[in-house]
Design a protein around this motif. Sequence first.
Motif, PDB file in Angstrom:
ATOM      1  N   LEU A 154       0.796  -1.308   0.015  1.00 20.17           N
ATOM      2  CA  LEU A 154       0.099   0.028   0.174  1.00 20.17           C
ATOM      3  C   LEU A 154       0.832   1.135   0.075  1.00 20.17           C
ATOM      4  CD1 LEU A 154      -2.962  -0.800   2.296  1.00 20.17           C
ATOM      5  CD2 LEU A 154      -2.447  -1.387  -0.211  1.00 20.17           C
ATOM      6  N   ARG A 155       2.007   1.279   0.654  1.00 20.71           N
ATOM      7  CA  ARG A 155       3.092   2.494   0.704  1.00 20.71           C
ATOM      8  C   ARG A 155       3.314   2.791  -0.505  1.00 20.71           C
ATOM      9  NH1 ARG A 155       6.220   0.965   4.834  1.00 20.71           N
ATOM     10  NH2 ARG A 155       4.668   1.948   6.374  1.00 20.71           N
ATOM     11  N   GLY A 156       3.616   1.688  -1.469  1.00 22.43           N
ATOM     12  CA  GLY A 156       4.010   1.943  -2.772  1.00 22.43           C
ATOM     13  C   GLY A 156       2.955   2.663  -3.781  1.00 22.43           C
ATOM     14  N   VAL A 157       1.525   1.848  -3.675  1.00 24.20           N
ATOM     15  CA  VAL A 157       0.562   2.709  -4.106  1.00 24.20           C
ATOM     16  C   VAL A 157       0.333   3.961  -3.669  1.00 24.20           C
ATOM     17  CG1 VAL A 157      -2.277   2.396  -4.501  1.00 24.20           C
ATOM     18  CG2 VAL A 157      -0.741   0.392  -4.452  1.00 24.20           C
ATOM     19  N   ARG A 158       0.551   4.264  -2.536  1.00 24.74           N
ATOM     20  CA  ARG A 158       0.283   5.681  -2.044  1.00 24.74           C
ATOM     21  C   ARG A 158       1.186   6.765  -2.774  1.00 24.74           C
ATOM     22  NH1 ARG A 158       0.027   8.853   3.506  1.00 24.74           N
ATOM     23  NH2 ARG A 158      -0.211  10.828   2.406  1.00 24.74           N
ATOM     24  N   GLU A 159       2.511   6.175  -2.715  1.00 21.60           N
ATOM     25  CA  GLU A 159       3.466   6.878  -3.325  1.00 21.60           C
ATOM     26  C   GLU A 159       3.157   7.316  -4.819  1.00 21.60           C
ATOM     27  OE1 GLU A 159       7.201   5.874  -0.826  1.00 21.60           O
ATOM     28  OE2 GLU A 159       7.579   5.661  -3.174  1.00 21.60           O
ATOM     29  N   GLU A 160       2.861   6.401  -5.599  1.00 21.67           N
ATOM     30  CA  GLU A 160       2.458   6.750  -6.942  1.00 21.67           C
ATOM     31  C   GLU A 160       1.276   7.726  -6.924  1.00 21.67           C
ATOM     32  OE1 GLU A 160       1.311   4.089 -10.835  1.00 21.67           O
ATOM     33  OE2 GLU A 160       1.367   3.092  -8.937  1.00 21.67           O
ATOM     34  N   LEU A 161       0.283   7.257  -6.214  1.00 19.59           N
ATOM     35  CA  LEU A 161      -1.072   8.120  -6.453  1.00 19.59           C
ATOM     36  C   LEU A 161      -0.849   9.384  -5.674  1.00 19.59           C
ATOM     37  CD1 LEU A 161      -3.856   5.305  -6.209  1.00 19.59           C
ATOM     38  CD2 LEU A 161      -2.674   6.253  -8.204  1.00 19.59           C
ATOM     39  N   ASP A 162      -0.418   9.554  -4.707  1.00 13.67           N
ATOM     40  CA  ASP A 162      -0.346  10.939  -4.092  1.00 13.67           C
ATOM     41  C   ASP A 162       0.235  12.045  -5.044  1.00 13.67           C
ATOM     42  OD1 ASP A 162      -1.265  10.486  -1.604  1.00 13.67           O
ATOM     43  OD2 ASP A 162       0.655  10.359  -0.351  1.00 13.67           O
ATOM     44  N   ARG A 163       1.179  11.463  -5.860  1.00 18.04           N
ATOM     45  CA  ARG A 163       1.771  12.506  -6.741  1.00 18.04           C
ATOM     46  C   ARG A 163       0.977  12.780  -7.783  1.00 18.04           C
ATOM     47  NH1 ARG A 163       3.627  11.265 -11.526  1.00 18.04           N
ATOM     48  NH2 ARG A 163       3.331   9.229 -11.330  1.00 18.04           N
ATOM     49  N   LEU A 164       0.002  11.971  -8.164  1.00  7.52           N
ATOM     50  CA  LEU A 164      -1.062  12.140  -9.295  1.00  7.52           C
ATOM     51  C   LEU A 164      -2.228  13.128  -8.540  1.00  7.52           C
ATOM     52  CD1 LEU A 164      -1.418   8.833 -11.155  1.00  7.52           C
ATOM     53  CD2 LEU A 164      -0.512  10.913 -11.929  1.00  7.52           C
ATOM     54  N   VAL A 165      -2.554  12.782  -7.487  1.00  8.90           N
ATOM     55  CA  VAL A 165      -3.821  13.699  -6.621  1.00  8.90           C
ATOM     56  C   VAL A 165      -3.135  15.121  -6.686  1.00  8.90           C
ATOM     57  CG1 VAL A 165      -4.936  13.927  -4.427  1.00  8.90           C
ATOM     58  CG2 VAL A 165      -4.563  11.874  -5.522  1.00  8.90           C
ATOM     59  N   LEU A 166      -2.001  15.180  -6.013  1.00 12.53           N
ATOM     60  CA  LEU A 166      -1.376  16.468  -5.797  1.00 12.53           C
ATOM     61  C   LEU A 166      -1.056  17.343  -7.243  1.00 12.53           C
ATOM     62  CD1 LEU A 166       1.352  15.798  -3.021  1.00 12.53           C
ATOM     63  CD2 LEU A 166      -1.037  16.789  -2.699  1.00 12.53           C
ATOM     64  N   GLY A 167      -0.900  16.552  -8.195  1.00  9.90           N
ATOM     65  CA  GLY A 167      -0.859  17.059  -9.634  1.00  9.90           C
ATOM     66  C   GLY A 167      -2.281  17.613  -9.986  1.00  9.90           C
ATOM     67  N   CYS A 168      -3.391  16.800  -9.893  1.00  6.98           N
ATOM     68  CA  CYS A 168      -4.552  17.267 -10.113  1.00  6.98           C
ATOM     69  C   CYS A 168      -5.152  18.646  -9.244  1.00  6.98           C
ATOM     70  CB  CYS A 168      -5.749  16.046  -9.545  1.00  6.98           C
ATOM     71  SG  CYS A 168      -5.619  14.484 -10.499  1.00  6.98           S
ATOM     72  N   PHE A 169      -4.671  18.533  -8.017  1.00 12.26           N
ATOM     73  CA  PHE A 169      -5.132  19.865  -7.314  1.00 12.26           C
ATOM     74  C   PHE A 169      -4.614  21.026  -8.086  1.00 12.26           C
ATOM     75  CE2 PHE A 169      -5.569  17.401  -2.998  1.00 12.26           C
ATOM     76  CZ  PHE A 169      -6.887  17.165  -3.437  1.00 12.26           C
TER      77      PHE A 169
END
Length: 258
Positions: A212-227
């Motif tokens: 889950l840590r790996g998933v989070r690292e990858e998706l956090d970057r995209l979420v923050l990019g969306c913002f």
Amino acid sequence: MAGQVDDLHQMDPEAFREHVRSFQFWLDAVEGYLEGTEYGHAPATPEAELDADERERLVTVLCNYCVGETAALEGAGGLIAVAPNRATKIFLSTQTVDEGRHLEVLVHRLRELGVAEPEAEIERRASPKLLEFKGRLLELVHGGDWEAALFAQNVILEAMEFAVFHRHAQEADPRTREVLEGIIKDERRHIGFGENELGRRLRQQPAARERLRGVREELDRLVLGCFEETMATVGASAAERGELSRSYLQAVERLGFA
Ligand SMILES: [Fe+2]
Ligand SMILES: [Fe+2]
């Protein structure tokens, strides 16, 4: 009602968990806040007078909410096949209905604002980062890893939507606010399910936390990019963007996924 509450308190934890994942529970919950509304708001709530600039920004934001809710709809529906037992499948069917409703009320809100072709408008205004996020989320869902997919869908995506909707509702026009407040109530149920189910699974198999840590690292970057992308499009200040990012990160951490 009091009798019903007493019954809930007397249930054993396993029966209670099954109850809160049932369609019966869902029906009782949504009746409380959707009864009397039409497309997510009271019919009598007046349309605000927006100037051209405000309307333009609102349409862009709503179009992107439609992209997010389409991701949630396809994700929740796809997770039914991956879910490990009947109670989780039933809960996900209620979530799928909720996400379909969210998409419908947001498209309807676009029509109320005079958007004649919402589909085309959503295509035109969709944030590329959000589309990338949607693609990655659906890959995880279809990959069949229940913990990773549920984490992406019911923790990351829900925390992102919760942060954005919650903040927007505070300053929105009355109709948009009512629509968002109804959506937020559903999203709370989805986050609760994700937190509870993942909490249990991680106690049973702590090694999954690393995945889950790996998933989070990858998706956090995209979420923050969306913002960044969406907030820049609507002319939000750097301070506002920072605040939104912080509230998203805090939401994920509050769920115990630091
Ligand atoms: Fe939703
Ligand atoms: Fe949701």
